[in-house]
Motif scaffolding. Structure first.
Motif, PDB file in Angstrom:
ATOM      1  N   ARG A  19       0.861  -1.193   0.000  1.00  0.00           N
ATOM      2  CA  ARG A  19       0.000   0.000   0.000  1.00  0.00           C
ATOM      3  C   ARG A  19       0.892   1.236   0.000  1.00  0.00           C
ATOM      4  O   ARG A  19       1.835   1.328   0.780  1.00  0.00           O
ATOM      5  N   LYS A  41      -2.707   0.631  -4.232  1.00  0.00           N
ATOM      6  CA  LYS A  41      -2.662  -0.660  -3.551  1.00  0.00           C
ATOM      7  C   LYS A  41      -2.237  -1.716  -4.568  1.00  0.00           C
ATOM      8  O   LYS A  41      -2.774  -1.771  -5.679  1.00  0.00           O
ATOM      9  N   ASN A  43      -2.169  -4.997  -6.438  1.00  0.00           N
ATOM     10  CA  ASN A  43      -3.058  -6.114  -6.723  1.00  0.00           C
ATOM     11  C   ASN A  43      -2.281  -7.392  -6.404  1.00  0.00           C
ATOM     12  O   ASN A  43      -1.158  -7.559  -6.874  1.00  0.00           O
ATOM     13  N   SER A  45      -2.233 -10.226  -7.568  1.00  0.00           N
ATOM     14  CA  SER A  45      -1.776 -10.992  -8.732  1.00  0.00           C
ATOM     15  C   SER A  45      -0.674 -10.276  -9.517  1.00  0.00           C
ATOM     16  O   SER A  45      -0.130 -10.833 -10.466  1.00  0.00           O
ATOM     17  N   ASP A  46      -0.340  -9.031  -9.149  1.00  0.00           N
ATOM     18  CA  ASP A  46       0.694  -8.269  -9.850  1.00  0.00           C
ATOM     19  C   ASP A  46       2.048  -8.434  -9.177  1.00  0.00           C
ATOM     20  O   ASP A  46       2.140  -8.717  -7.977  1.00  0.00           O
ATOM     21  N   ASP A  48       5.331  -7.074  -7.466  1.00  0.00           N
ATOM     22  CA  ASP A  48       5.554  -5.925  -6.578  1.00  0.00           C
ATOM     23  C   ASP A  48       6.711  -5.080  -7.111  1.00  0.00           C
ATOM     24  O   ASP A  48       7.876  -5.462  -7.001  1.00  0.00           O
TER      25      ASP A  48
END
Length: 89
Positions: A19, A41, A43, A45-46, A48
């Motif tokens: 976040r 924020k 996701n 599934s993404d 980092d």
């Protein structure tokens, strides 16, 4: 002869646990200080990539700051003209 004015915007970014929070603070004069807020924020599934969250949160904070500046200008115009004011982007 015109006088150049310097307005300073400082963008503060903080990231924790996927976040990101950003504040864009405008100092435009002795008494004028406006703050825009932005958040991003991750996701789940993404991948980092913190820089992307920073960019999104900062961009959203700057957009929020711009909107707040428009509202402030509309209030100032209304105080002078005593007429309803509606400014658009």
């Amino acid at each position: 002869m015109s006088t150049a004015k310097r307005w300073t915007i400082e963008v503060l970014v903080d990231e924790e646990g996927g976040r990101t929070y950003a504040e864009a603070c405008l100092q435009s004069g002795a008494d004028t200080r406006l703050v825009g807020i932005g958040r991003a924020k991750l996701n789940p599934s993404d991948r980092d990539i913190p820089e992307i969250g920073d960019e999104l949160a900062a961009a959203r904070a700057l957009c929020d700051l711009g909107q707040r500046l428009l509202v402030s200008a509309a209030r100032d115009i209304q105080a002078v003209t005593h007429e309803p004011v509606r400014l658009s982007r």
